[in-house]
Every structure is written in structure tokens, then in C-alpha cells.
Scaffold this motif. Sequence first.
Motif, short mmCIF file in Angstrom:
data_model
loop_
_atom_site.label_atom_id
_atom_site.label_comp_id
_atom_site.label_asym_id
_atom_site.label_seq_id
_atom_site.Cartn_x
_atom_site.Cartn_y
_atom_site.Cartn_z
N PRO A 18 0.82 -1.22 0.00
CA PRO A 18 0.00 0.00 0.00
C PRO A 18 0.85 1.26 0.00
O PRO A 18 1.90 1.31 0.65
CB PRO A 18 -0.79 -0.12 1.30
N ASP A 19 0.39 2.24 -0.75
CA ASP A 19 1.07 3.55 -0.76
C ASP A 19 0.89 4.21 0.59
O ASP A 19 -0.03 3.90 1.33
CB ASP A 19 0.43 4.47 -1.82
N GLU A 20 1.74 5.18 0.84
CA GLU A 20 1.54 5.98 2.03
C GLU A 20 0.25 6.77 1.86
O GLU A 20 0.01 7.36 0.81
CB GLU A 20 2.72 6.94 2.20
N ALA A 21 -0.62 6.75 2.85
CA ALA A 21 -1.87 7.52 2.77
C ALA A 21 -1.68 8.81 3.56
O ALA A 21 -0.67 9.00 4.22
CB ALA A 21 -3.02 6.71 3.34
N GLU A 22 -2.70 9.65 3.47
CA GLU A 22 -2.69 10.96 4.13
C GLU A 22 -2.13 10.90 5.56
O GLU A 22 -1.28 11.67 5.96
CB GLU A 22 -4.13 11.45 4.22
N ARG A 57 -0.17 0.61 7.21
CA ARG A 57 -1.28 0.00 6.48
C ARG A 57 -1.06 -1.51 6.32
O ARG A 57 -1.99 -2.30 6.47
CB ARG A 57 -1.47 0.68 5.12
N LEU A 58 0.18 -1.89 6.02
CA LEU A 58 0.50 -3.31 5.90
C LEU A 58 0.31 -4.00 7.26
O LEU A 58 -0.19 -5.13 7.34
CB LEU A 58 1.93 -3.50 5.39
N HIS A 59 0.70 -3.30 8.32
CA HIS A 59 0.52 -3.86 9.66
C HIS A 59 -0.97 -4.12 9.94
O HIS A 59 -1.34 -5.18 10.45
CB HIS A 59 1.10 -2.90 10.71
N LEU A 60 -1.83 -3.15 9.58
CA LEU A 60 -3.27 -3.32 9.78
C LEU A 60 -3.79 -4.53 9.00
O LEU A 60 -4.63 -5.29 9.48
CB LEU A 60 -4.03 -2.06 9.38
N ALA A 61 -3.28 -4.68 7.78
CA ALA A 61 -3.70 -5.83 6.95
C ALA A 61 -3.30 -7.13 7.64
O ALA A 61 -4.06 -8.11 7.63
CB ALA A 61 -3.06 -5.74 5.57
N ARG A 62 -2.12 -7.15 8.25
CA ARG A 62 -1.65 -8.38 8.92
C ARG A 62 -2.49 -8.68 10.16
O ARG A 62 -2.83 -9.83 10.44
CB ARG A 62 -0.18 -8.22 9.31
N VAL A 63 -2.84 -7.64 10.89
CA VAL A 63 -3.69 -7.81 12.08
C VAL A 63 -5.04 -8.42 11.66
O VAL A 63 -5.53 -9.38 12.25
CB VAL A 63 -3.91 -6.45 12.79
N LEU A 64 -5.59 -7.85 10.59
CA LEU A 64 -6.89 -8.31 10.10
C LEU A 64 -6.81 -9.75 9.61
O LEU A 64 -7.69 -10.57 9.89
CB LEU A 64 -7.33 -7.37 8.97
N LEU A 65 -5.73 -10.07 8.88
CA LEU A 65 -5.54 -11.44 8.39
C LEU A 65 -5.49 -12.41 9.56
O LEU A 65 -6.09 -13.49 9.51
CB LEU A 65 -4.25 -11.52 7.56
N GLY A 66 -4.80 -12.03 10.62
CA GLY A 66 -4.72 -12.88 11.81
C GLY A 66 -6.11 -13.15 12.38
O GLY A 66 -6.47 -14.30 12.67
N ARG A 67 -6.90 -12.10 12.50
CA ARG A 67 -8.26 -12.26 13.06
C ARG A 67 -9.13 -13.15 12.18
O ARG A 67 -9.85 -14.01 12.66
CB ARG A 67 -8.95 -10.89 13.18
N VAL A 68 -9.06 -12.89 10.86
CA VAL A 68 -9.92 -13.62 9.93
C VAL A 68 -9.50 -15.09 9.85
O VAL A 68 -10.35 -15.99 9.86
CB VAL A 68 -9.91 -12.95 8.54
N SER A 125 1.32 5.56 7.32
CA SER A 125 2.47 5.16 6.50
C SER A 125 2.15 3.84 5.81
O SER A 125 1.22 3.11 6.20
CB SER A 125 3.70 4.99 7.39
N SER A 126 2.94 3.55 4.80
CA SER A 126 2.79 2.30 4.08
C SER A 126 2.94 1.11 5.04
O SER A 126 2.19 0.14 5.00
CB SER A 126 3.86 2.27 2.98
N ALA A 127 3.92 1.22 5.96
CA ALA A 127 4.16 0.13 6.91
C ALA A 127 2.98 -0.05 7.86
O ALA A 127 2.60 -1.18 8.19
CB ALA A 127 5.43 0.42 7.71
#
Lengths: 166, 289
Positions: free
Chosen positions: B258-262, B269-280, B265-267
Motif C-alpha cells: 500500500p502507498d503511504e496515505a494521508e 497499512r500493511l501492519h493493519l492488513a496483517r492484524v486483520l488477516l490474523g483475526r480472519v 504510513s505504508s508500513a
Amino acid sequence: MLTTALLVTVMVNGESVQRFVEPRLSLADFLRRDLGLTGTHLGCEMGACGACLVSLNGSAVHSCLMLAVQADGLSVDTIEGLAESGFISDLQTAFHERNAMQCGFCTSGMLIAARECLAHGGVPSREEIRDALSGNYCRCTGYQSIVDAIETVAIARAEKEVGGPV
Amino acid sequence: MKCRGFRYCRVLTVEEAVESFVSCEGEARFLAGGQSLLPALNLRLSAPDLLIDISRVEGLRGITLEGSDLRIGALTRHVEVLHSPLVAEYAPLLARAARFVAHPAIRNLGTFGGSLALADPASEFPACVLALNAQIEIAGLSGRRRVAADDYFLGLYETALEPGEILTAVYIPAGRTWQRVCFDELSRRRGDYALAGLAAQATFRDGGEVLTALRLVFCALGSKPMRAQAAEAALLNTKVDAVAIEAAQHALSQDLSPDEAEDLSSAARLHLARVLLGRVAHALREGAC
């Protein structure tokens, strides 16, 4: 750019209304400006604050996210109509008693969201009530008293239901 | 703000809609539920010359079972998807995701097809449709065609729809081959745009222990719905234990960048994706979605 006005027929609070409207006129501005029904409030004009909710064919919708021409042939109930009909008088009383409003700007939208939340019967959890209000901003109360008021009505209606008709 | 002026016409058939679009000399836009278009007009991000109201076109609304497919007409409202018994039985992923789509009043008017035609990368339904391996039906001047979801989402707000074409329906394989589905999302407040969302379908064998088939599609983490095949591979043929989940979370950097958002940071956003993947992944293993 001015464009040709179109004739629309809308059932507003049970009364058939015919007007010529510009295509770009929102349903909210139509109600407020053309019909003088200023109980519907306009906050963000982008569907975020919920102040402009009206009931369209029985469902809560943002009148800022609908054109007046789109409402042609449909039925709209505003807070004025709902208040007069008495259908939400218990909600109004509960909001008053629990002080679930301060400046009152959000209140008409809150009442319409609350009405929909309770329309299917039963007693929703506080979490479900908060979910139903997630699209309505109140900058005064902190929401607690609004949730209290809606919960009180839900419980009272359920008890009345169990008791059966008097 | 108030939107700029435009001309308006209401059409009752798909053919009429396409005809109005191609004969318009300026910019034309189709208006269905309007829950994304109207904000864009009010903010003056969009200022078309003509709005073609397709919301009353016949045959574009409703949820039906057609052969081995669940057909969802483009004008079906989000609230109808949320409460449909057919969706609950044959595409429960959509029913779960619908709870995360905006707020109740938006769900009362917003349409399923509109969400897919707009293809906002943060939207829930595009990710679901990709996870569900659905077919998108598109009508245009030369008739109707079907496009696989895999080939439909092309980029940021970019789809296989050509100018003047209308998304008419979505066909979802209703074979009930997927045993477990899960949709979850992270957002700042309920109903806000997702910071990260994940649609997942999985099949298990050996008494429901070993994962044998999986589709993972993220929303809000790229320019379009993002299939996470490296993470899928890390979970396949495992019991989705802590080691496998960690491997999948690690592999996710191959699927998403993921690009850096407003404000993230890119990192992050990737961290959030990993947290979500863990939960799912955990929810899929436990069958608790």
C-alpha cells in the motif's frame, strides 16, 4: 448553468404536492425552500451527518443525497409529518425527558433514525442502537442520553406489546 | 455545497439508457442509488451535463436463483442484500460484508451494482465479488456480455465497463462448495471508510481441520480489490495454527504494497492488513464468523 425545470409530484406527509423543480435541486432544499418544511436540517450535504434524514416510502434516507426529481411519484415523510401523526410521540417524549438534545440541530435526523431502528420491534442492544445511529452526528450530547432515550422507548413498546391491547 | 446544474432524464429500459448516453454531446453519468454520485456532485468533484436516472429500469432489481447461480440485479439495494434469505444461504459472505457498508440510511438507497460500477478501492462489495469468483453482466450498444470478476477490476475506479455501458447484474456461483466465510474490517468509526477490509472463503477437510481451498481479497489496501495469493498459499494444507498464520502474515508483503496515505504510513497499512488477516484466519479455523 440553468436547466429546464421539470414537473414533479411527490406525496409529502400524506399530501400530494406538485411543483416545477430544477434538476439539481436536492430533496432537502425542495422540502425546506419550496415547501417551507424546515424541520429537515442541512449539515454536511454529503451524507455524513444525518441531519437531513427523511422517510422515503418508509425508509430513512438522506434528503441531501437525493434530487427532488428522483422523488417524483414517491412518498416522503418529514419530521413535521411524523410528529403530527403521533407515531413518534413516545420517542419525542423520551428525548425530552432524558435531555437527549441540546441545540436540537441533529434531533430530527436522530428521531428518524431511531424510528427506523425500532421499526422491526424487539429491544435492540445498546450496541445495535449505536450502530443504527452511526450515520448521525450530535456535537452536544455525547450520544449517551440519546441511546438511553431510544432504549427506554424500545423497552416500553415491548412491554406494551406483551401486555396486549388495552 | 450545491451541485452544478445539469440536465436530467429518467429512462425505463437499458437500451434507452445506453442510447441517451451515446447521444449526449457533453458528459453524461448514470444515476442509480446516487449515494456516491450525489456527494461527488455536491462537492463539485463531478459536474456532468446530463444525469441519466436508471433507478426505475425494469428487470435490474432483485435477487433470484438462476440455475447454479445466484443473480443479484444491479439496482438491488444494500439493505436488500443484507436481509435476503437467498444471499444468506448462497452467498453469506455478502450478508456479512453488508453490515460494514456505510450507515443504514446509505444502505437504504445505495445499490449493489452502483458499488461495483464505481469500484471504490475501499468498498466492501468489490472485494467480496472477487472472493466469490462472480461474473459481472454488462450491457452496451452491442448487447450483453459477461466478465469474470478477476478481469473486471482494472485499477483505481477503473473497471471493464466501457463508456456508455451499464452493469446489469452479478452472477455468483451458488454451489455451496465453500464451507466457511468471513468478512472483517478495521475502520476508525463504525460505517467509516475501511482502513483495511478482508473477504475470505475457505474449505476444510479431515473433520474440518485442514484448509484445502481459500480465497482472500483485501479492500482499502491498493488501487483495487487485492487478492492475496501468497498469504493463501501459506495457509493452504495447514491446520491454520499459529505458525501458519504467522507465515501468512509474513507473506502478505508479497501481495500488498500500500502507498503511504494521508495519515498512515505504508508500513502501518500493511501492519493493519496483517492484524486483520490474523483475526480472519483465526475466525475461519474456529468456524466463528
